[in-house]
Design a protein around this motif. Structure first.
Motif, short mmCIF file in Angstrom:
data_model
loop_
_atom_site.label_atom_id
_atom_site.label_comp_id
_atom_site.label_asym_id
_atom_site.label_seq_id
_atom_site.Cartn_x
_atom_site.Cartn_y
_atom_site.Cartn_z
N GLU A 1 0.83 -1.20 0.00
CA GLU A 1 0.00 0.00 0.00
C GLU A 1 0.87 1.26 0.00
N GLY A 2 1.96 1.24 0.77
CA GLY A 2 2.87 2.38 0.77
C GLY A 2 3.51 2.59 -0.58
N PHE A 3 3.87 1.51 -1.24
CA PHE A 3 4.47 1.61 -2.57
C PHE A 3 3.48 2.17 -3.57
N TRP A 4 2.24 1.67 -3.53
CA TRP A 4 1.24 2.12 -4.49
C TRP A 4 0.78 3.55 -4.20
N ARG A 5 0.84 3.99 -2.95
CA ARG A 5 0.53 5.40 -2.68
C ARG A 5 1.55 6.30 -3.36
N ALA A 6 2.82 5.87 -3.35
CA ALA A 6 3.87 6.66 -3.98
C ALA A 6 3.80 6.57 -5.50
N TYR A 7 3.38 5.40 -6.02
CA TYR A 7 3.33 5.18 -7.47
C TYR A 7 1.99 4.54 -7.85
N PRO A 8 0.90 5.33 -7.81
CA PRO A 8 -0.43 4.76 -8.06
C PRO A 8 -0.59 4.13 -9.44
N ALA A 9 0.16 4.62 -10.44
CA ALA A 9 0.05 4.05 -11.78
C ALA A 9 0.45 2.58 -11.79
N LEU A 10 1.34 2.18 -10.89
CA LEU A 10 1.81 0.80 -10.89
C LEU A 10 0.80 -0.15 -10.28
N ARG A 11 -0.13 0.37 -9.48
CA ARG A 11 -1.23 -0.48 -8.99
C ARG A 11 -2.07 -0.95 -10.17
N HIS A 12 -2.33 -0.03 -11.11
CA HIS A 12 -3.11 -0.37 -12.30
C HIS A 12 -2.43 -1.48 -13.10
N HIS A 13 -1.11 -1.41 -13.19
CA HIS A 13 -0.36 -2.44 -13.91
C HIS A 13 -0.21 -3.73 -13.10
N GLY A 14 -0.51 -3.65 -11.79
CA GLY A 14 -0.37 -4.83 -10.94
C GLY A 14 1.05 -5.13 -10.52
N PHE A 15 1.92 -4.12 -10.58
CA PHE A 15 3.33 -4.33 -10.23
C PHE A 15 3.60 -3.98 -8.77
N SER A 16 4.38 -4.80 -8.12
CA SER A 16 4.82 -4.55 -6.75
C SER A 16 6.20 -3.90 -6.77
N PHE A 17 6.68 -3.51 -5.57
CA PHE A 17 8.04 -2.97 -5.48
C PHE A 17 9.05 -4.02 -5.94
N GLU A 18 8.82 -5.29 -5.57
CA GLU A 18 9.74 -6.35 -5.97
C GLU A 18 9.79 -6.51 -7.49
N ASP A 19 8.65 -6.28 -8.16
CA ASP A 19 8.63 -6.36 -9.62
C ASP A 19 9.46 -5.24 -10.24
N MET A 20 9.37 -4.04 -9.68
CA MET A 20 10.07 -2.91 -10.26
C MET A 20 11.55 -2.91 -9.90
N ALA A 21 11.86 -3.37 -8.67
CA ALA A 21 13.26 -3.41 -8.23
C ALA A 21 13.89 -4.73 -8.67
N ASN A 22 13.86 -4.94 -9.97
CA ASN A 22 14.32 -6.20 -10.55
C ASN A 22 14.93 -5.89 -11.91
N PRO A 23 16.15 -6.34 -12.17
CA PRO A 23 16.77 -5.99 -13.45
C PRO A 23 16.01 -6.52 -14.66
N ALA A 24 15.22 -7.60 -14.48
CA ALA A 24 14.46 -8.12 -15.60
C ALA A 24 13.44 -7.10 -16.12
N GLY A 25 13.00 -6.20 -15.24
CA GLY A 25 12.03 -5.20 -15.66
C GLY A 25 12.55 -4.26 -16.72
N PHE A 26 13.86 -3.99 -16.72
CA PHE A 26 14.43 -3.09 -17.73
C PHE A 26 14.34 -3.70 -19.12
N ALA A 27 14.44 -5.03 -19.20
CA ALA A 27 14.32 -5.70 -20.50
C ALA A 27 12.86 -5.85 -20.91
N ARG A 28 11.98 -6.15 -19.94
CA ARG A 28 10.58 -6.42 -20.27
C ARG A 28 9.75 -5.15 -20.42
N HIS A 29 9.98 -4.19 -19.55
CA HIS A 29 9.18 -2.95 -19.54
C HIS A 29 10.12 -1.77 -19.35
#
Length: 274
Positions: A41-69
């Protein structure tokens, strides 16, 4: 001990010390207005757009994300980079600097934060160890080289409603692959740890020369206990400041239930009155 006695004990340790080890987690930046991403909830308050995408902090803090998104992941890190650059460190940073200036060996910082706030507050870069890396330093996503370079020439433009980078992302100057922050992420096999390892070698050498060390730990939680463990390894005069997770064994130090800025200002008032 009651609250007053704890503060007086902490002040006595600071007066007697010849070196100050500052250990800091995300709670240190909260008083400057920075998010700590506590829970989804704290993460999504800071980045509400990522709630829509269904991404968590762990999803974003992952090097694979740079290749995928790449636009989305650099949107997240680009926004953080711009936020950290624009944030003024709170008064507690300057209190620590004043205390250290009176000690023969000064201060050294060990932090899991990647925001560069200690350097912005005037701590010498060679006296800061960032165990998880730094957002202001870049590396190749593919680690084609162990070279690292400053992000100073990159000014991210982020569509905050979509959390997407609008302008071109930084590239590796050697192979032209996408660049990424030199931050230790989840599942991160390509993190270049050369800079952090060098910082920690300098810290070990500094510790070797200090005889009457006091450790002030600020806002380091139990979820990722790297900072707390390092503090305790350098006990027994650890002053653990944390509003919720301040418990510490009496053979390691004392715990003060308060936020970083408030506790440092209370301690400073005691030291000034002495």
């Amino acid at each position: 001990m009651n609250d007053t006695a704890l503060l007086e004990q902490a002040a006595a340790w600071i007066r007697a010390a010849d070196g100050l080890l500052v250990t800091a987690g995300a709670g240190m930046g909260v008083d400057s207005g920075l998010p700590d991403f506590r829970g989804p909830e704290g993460f999504w308050r800071a980045y509400p757009a990522l709630r829509h995408h269904g991404f968590s902090f762990e999803d974003m803090a992952n090097p694979a994300g740079f290749a995928r998104h790449p636009k989305l992941t650099w949107g997240f890190y680009g926004h953080r980079l711009a936020l950290y650059r624009a944030t003024e460190p709170h008064e507690g940073f300057h209190v620590l600097k004043r205390w250290a200036a009176r000690m023969p060996h000064g201060a050294f910082v060990f932090t899991s934060n990647v925001d560069g706030q200690f350097q912005r507050a005037g701590f010498a870069p060679e006296r800061v160890a960032e165990c998880h890396g730094a957002i202001g330093t870049l590396q190749c996503l593919d680690a084609c080289t162990h070279d690292l370079w400053s992000a100073d020439g990159f000014d991210p433009v982020v569509d905050e409603a979509r959390c997407e980078l609008v302008n071109a992302p930084p590239r590796c100057p050697r192979c032209h692959a996408l660049a990424r922050p030199n931050i230790l992420m989840f599942g991160d096999w390509n993190w270049v740890d050369r800079r952090s390892a060098q910082q920690e070698r300098r810290l070990a050498a500094w510790l070797h020369g200090v005889e009457r060390l006091v450790v002030i730990e600020l806002g380091a939680g139990r979820a990722l206990p790297t900072v707390r463990r390092f503090s305790e390894l350098n006990g027994p005069r650890v002053i653990r400041i944390n509003p919720r997770e301040h418990a510490i064994g009496p053979d390691r130090g004392i715990g003060i239930a308060d936020g970083a800025r408030a506790a440092l200002l209370r301690l400073d008032a005691l030291l000034r009155d002495a």
